[in-house]
Enzyme design. Structure first.
Site, PDB file in Angstrom:
ATOM      1  CE  LYS A 147      19.521  -6.070 -13.471  1.00 42.81           C
ATOM      2  NZ  LYS A 147      20.164  -5.506 -13.190  1.00 42.81           N
ATOM      3  NE  ARG A 170      28.918  -0.723 -19.530  1.00 45.67           N
ATOM      4  CZ  ARG A 170      28.305  -0.421 -18.369  1.00 45.67           C
ATOM      5  NH1 ARG A 170      28.311  -1.335 -17.420  1.00 45.67           N
ATOM      6  NH2 ARG A 170      27.719   0.351 -17.056  1.00 45.67           N
ATOM      7  NE  ARG A 198      26.314  -4.955  -6.714  1.00 44.34           N
ATOM      8  CZ  ARG A 198      27.326  -4.240  -8.188  1.00 44.34           C
ATOM      9  NH1 ARG A 198      26.869  -4.879  -9.325  1.00 44.34           N
ATOM     10  NH2 ARG A 198      28.115  -3.650  -7.366  1.00 44.34           N
TER      11      ARG A 198
HETATM   12  C1  BTN Z   1      20.032  -4.507  -9.526  1.00 42.20           C
HETATM   13  O1  BTN Z   1      20.018  -4.951 -11.054  1.00 42.20           O
HETATM   14  O2  BTN Z   1      21.399  -3.064  -9.526  1.00 42.20           O
HETATM   15  C2  BTN Z   1      19.128  -4.928  -8.159  1.00 42.20           C
HETATM   16  C3  BTN Z   1      18.512  -5.537  -8.287  1.00 42.20           C
HETATM   17  C4  BTN Z   1      17.178  -5.086  -6.978  1.00 42.20           C
HETATM   18  C5  BTN Z   1      16.032  -4.781  -7.059  1.00 42.20           C
HETATM   19  C6  BTN Z   1      15.243  -5.781  -6.058  1.00 42.20           C
HETATM   20  S1  BTN Z   1      13.760  -5.940  -6.044  1.00 42.20           S
HETATM   21  C7  BTN Z   1      12.853  -6.093  -4.919  1.00 42.20           C
HETATM   22  C8  BTN Z   1      14.373  -5.249  -4.124  1.00 42.20           C
HETATM   23  N1  BTN Z   1      13.987  -4.535  -3.172  1.00 42.20           N
HETATM   24  C9  BTN Z   1      14.440  -3.167  -3.741  1.00 42.20           C
HETATM   25  O3  BTN Z   1      14.114  -2.143  -3.407  1.00 42.20           O
HETATM   26  N2  BTN Z   1      15.833  -3.930  -4.741  1.00 42.20           N
HETATM   27  C10 BTN Z   1      15.580  -5.168  -4.934  1.00 42.20           C
END
Ligand code: BTN
Length: 254
Positions: A116, A251, A51
């Site tokens: 996380k 946060r 994100r």
């Molecule tokens: C976040 O933590 O900001 C979201 C992370 C999302 C990661 C997953 S891995 C599979 C899928 N492919 C990507 O490029 N992103 C999501």
């Protein structure tokens, strides 16, 4: 997909050793609308996305990374709250494995005792005249390298640290898909209100003082949960404010 048992026919699964991003693959080349949920998994992503323009870092065997293309009933709007439901599905899959201390950080990080473990990136498919669809991308840390440097305010963890004998990636994938399917069915029939209570039970910041960091402004208040659309409710000095899940980050204030 043997681990999915009788539900295997509802899914199609492509697993590759490496790709840029599983979300990008499904968005760029959407599989046919044949009634199945199409899942694309990769052991390593060379351009994994998170994100707010963040990067999902990748090492072989370090995380389960996959995306699932979910199509909704023709004409149905893809409603708000979808990404919270995805987080809830991951939480329930982990709890089913015996992981303790699973919490959800709005909008959709999955934390274990504050660190996380998993992240979710939901992207809506442009759907003019087509069935509304969403690509639900999920990354779950399995066993991070000891020298992995991942920037997260409260730290990161992996499944190997949570369970004495963690499942392999394919068994975990099957559990998450199973939960996603069950919860998306409820969601399609009754919307986010039917799952709101379950999300709030796991809200990492319930009743805590928090600050929302947005593009232009920051907002402080007490986290009062989420509303029926999945928007964050913030009790501020000037009244209750709703925060939509756009480009903001949450946060806890110490
Ligand atoms: C976040 O933590 O900001 C979201 C992370 C999302 C990661 C997953 S891995 C599979 C899928 N492919 C990507 O490029 N992103 C999501």
């Amino acid at each position: 997909m043997a681990a999915l048992g009788g539900k295997a026919a509802a899914f199609s699964l492509v697993c590759v050793p490496e790709c840029d991003s599983t979300n990008t693959r499904l968005m760029a080349e959407p599989p046919p609308d044949d009634g199945r949920v199409h899942v694309f998994a990769a052991d390593v992503q060379t351009a994994g996305r998170g994100r707010r323009g963040r990067v999902w870092q990748s090492w072989p065997g370090a995380s389960l990374t996959f995306s699932a293309l979910w199509r909704f009933a023709p004409g149905a709007p893809v409603p708000a709250g979808l990404s919270l439901v995805a987080g809830l599905a991951v939480a329930r899959a982990l709890e089913g494995l015996g992981v303790e201390g699973v919490q959800l950080k709005w909008p959709n990080d999955v934390l274990i005792h504050g660190c996380k473990l998993a992240g979710i990136l939901v992207e809506l498919m442009p759907g003019r005249g087509r069935t509304p669809a969403a690509v639900v991308g999920i990354g779950i840390n399995l066993r991070l390298p000891a020298d992995a440097a991942i920037d997260y305010p409260t730290g990161v963890t992996d499944l190997a640290a949570c369970l004495p004998s963690p499942p392999g990636a394919s068994a975990l994938l099957a559990r998450v898909l199973d939960e996603l399917q069950a919860l998306f069915e409820i969601y399609a029939a009754a919307g986010f209100p039917a799952l709101r209570g379950a999300w709030q039970q796991r809200n990492a910041f319930a009743d805590l003082p928090v600050r929302i960091l947005g593009e232009a402004e920051s907002l402080s208040g007490r986290c009062a949960g989420v509303d029926e659309d999945g928007a964050l409710l913030l009790e501020t000095d000037t009244g209750m404010r709703r925060v939509l899940s756009g480009e903001v980050s949450l946060r806890v204030v110490s």
